[in-house]
Write a protein that holds these residues in place. Structure first.
Motif, mmCIF file in Angstrom:
data_model
loop_
_atom_site.group_PDB
_atom_site.id
_atom_site.type_symbol
_atom_site.label_atom_id
_atom_site.label_comp_id
_atom_site.label_asym_id
_atom_site.label_seq_id
_atom_site.Cartn_x
_atom_site.Cartn_y
_atom_site.Cartn_z
ATOM 1 N N PHE A 1 1.193 -1.319 -0.073
ATOM 2 C CA PHE A 1 0.034 -0.146 0.145
ATOM 3 C C PHE A 1 0.900 1.234 -0.266
ATOM 4 O O PHE A 1 2.289 1.112 0.603
ATOM 5 C CB PHE A 1 -0.790 -0.045 1.251
ATOM 6 C CG PHE A 1 -2.017 -1.037 1.176
ATOM 7 C CD1 PHE A 1 -3.205 -1.033 0.684
ATOM 8 C CD2 PHE A 1 -1.776 -2.532 1.961
ATOM 9 C CE1 PHE A 1 -3.971 -2.080 0.627
ATOM 10 C CE2 PHE A 1 -2.720 -3.132 2.247
ATOM 11 C CZ PHE A 1 -3.832 -3.145 1.287
ATOM 12 N N VAL A 2 0.262 2.371 -0.217
ATOM 13 C CA VAL A 2 1.236 3.803 -0.440
ATOM 14 C C VAL A 2 1.216 4.047 1.031
ATOM 15 O O VAL A 2 0.363 3.973 1.766
ATOM 16 C CB VAL A 2 0.253 4.777 -1.185
ATOM 17 C CG1 VAL A 2 0.961 6.034 -1.021
ATOM 18 C CG2 VAL A 2 0.094 4.143 -2.726
ATOM 19 N N VAL A 3 2.608 4.378 1.238
ATOM 20 C CA VAL A 3 2.937 4.890 2.342
ATOM 21 C C VAL A 3 3.642 6.559 2.392
ATOM 22 O O VAL A 3 4.312 6.518 1.341
ATOM 23 C CB VAL A 3 4.065 3.985 3.245
ATOM 24 C CG1 VAL A 3 4.755 4.726 4.559
ATOM 25 C CG2 VAL A 3 3.574 2.784 3.470
ATOM 26 N N PHE A 4 3.093 7.051 3.328
ATOM 27 C CA PHE A 4 3.715 8.548 3.340
ATOM 28 C C PHE A 4 4.011 9.036 4.808
ATOM 29 O O PHE A 4 3.270 8.517 5.665
ATOM 30 C CB PHE A 4 2.878 9.370 2.397
ATOM 31 C CG PHE A 4 1.424 9.795 2.938
ATOM 32 C CD1 PHE A 4 1.270 10.951 3.570
ATOM 33 C CD2 PHE A 4 0.603 8.985 2.651
ATOM 34 C CE1 PHE A 4 -0.109 11.149 3.915
ATOM 35 C CE2 PHE A 4 -0.563 9.109 2.767
ATOM 36 C CZ PHE A 4 -1.099 10.297 3.530
ATOM 37 N N ILE A 5 4.754 9.976 4.724
ATOM 38 C CA ILE A 5 5.285 10.459 6.138
ATOM 39 C C ILE A 5 5.011 11.968 6.322
ATOM 40 O O ILE A 5 5.380 12.691 5.545
ATOM 41 C CB ILE A 5 6.760 10.183 6.646
ATOM 42 C CG1 ILE A 5 6.873 8.762 6.619
ATOM 43 C CG2 ILE A 5 6.932 10.850 7.729
ATOM 44 C CD1 ILE A 5 8.248 8.325 6.901
ATOM 45 N N GLU A 6 3.928 12.437 7.404
ATOM 46 C CA GLU A 6 3.586 13.538 7.267
ATOM 47 C C GLU A 6 3.664 14.215 8.708
ATOM 48 O O GLU A 6 3.358 13.430 9.488
ATOM 49 C CB GLU A 6 2.028 13.699 6.648
ATOM 50 C CG GLU A 6 1.652 15.053 6.560
ATOM 51 C CD GLU A 6 0.239 15.033 6.104
ATOM 52 O OE1 GLU A 6 0.072 15.190 4.713
ATOM 53 O OE2 GLU A 6 -0.800 14.790 6.839
ATOM 54 N N ASN A 7 4.496 15.322 8.867
ATOM 55 C CA ASN A 7 4.839 15.586 10.450
ATOM 56 C C ASN A 7 5.438 14.411 11.162
ATOM 57 O O ASN A 7 4.807 14.449 12.225
ATOM 58 C CB ASN A 7 3.479 16.294 10.765
ATOM 59 C CG ASN A 7 3.082 17.535 10.110
ATOM 60 O OD1 ASN A 7 3.726 18.368 9.648
ATOM 61 N ND2 ASN A 7 1.817 17.569 10.090
ATOM 62 N N ASN A 8 6.300 13.793 10.515
ATOM 63 C CA ASN A 8 6.872 12.801 11.317
ATOM 64 C C ASN A 8 5.809 11.610 11.846
ATOM 65 O O ASN A 8 6.264 10.874 12.894
ATOM 66 C CB ASN A 8 7.811 13.071 12.580
ATOM 67 C CG ASN A 8 9.044 13.935 12.083
ATOM 68 O OD1 ASN A 8 9.644 13.313 11.195
ATOM 69 N ND2 ASN A 8 9.029 15.023 12.987
#
Length: 139
Positions: free
Chosen positions: A105-112
């Motif tokens: 699945f798509v993973v992203f990191i936002e504000n740690n």
């Protein structure tokens, strides 16, 4: 049959949010220990924190016949209870009959914080380095 199915399927309008596109907030990046796997039953995925600190969200479904594959922390692998396929922490096939790596699945990191988009799994043949997502270095 295709014509009838197309007629009955509702149209998706541009700008309308996709209800299947669900984002799960897995938590802060520092919560996850390198070389570990955390199950997220509500999203039907595992979040693997690779040895180098990269993140990968893997489907819980075996690519052979769709059985749920549990993570065995002692052995460091996913083992399918149905037909004995085995996968490593990156989802690559160690032992068949599974024909390919676990879907991701798509993973992203936002504000740690690690976030996973669980709308639709991404099929893949094998792990590639660009599939892992890394936190930005703090300066």
């Amino acid at each position: 049959a295709w014509l009838v199915g197309s007629f009955l399927k509702p149209l998706k309008l541009n700008g309308t949010p996709d209800p299947a596109k669900k984002i799960i907030d897995a938590g802060p990046t520092d919560r996850f220990v390198p070389a570990s796997v955390t199950a997220f039953p509500q999203g039907r995925f595992y979040l693997a924190c690779l040895a180098d600190g990269g993140f990968l969200a893997l489907s819980r479904r075996c690519t052979h016949l769709g059985c749920t594959v549990p993570w065995d922390a002692d052995k460091g692998q996913f083992a399918c209870p149905c037909h004995a396929s085995v996968f490593d922490i990156r989802g690559d096939v160690i032992r068949s009959p599974a024909p390919r790596a676990l879907d991701r699945f798509v993973v992203f990191i936002e504000n740690n914080r690690v976030k996973v988009e669980t709308g639709k799994p991404i099929r893949r043949r094998e792990f590639k380095a660009e599939q892992a997502v890394y936190p930005k270095k703090r300066t």
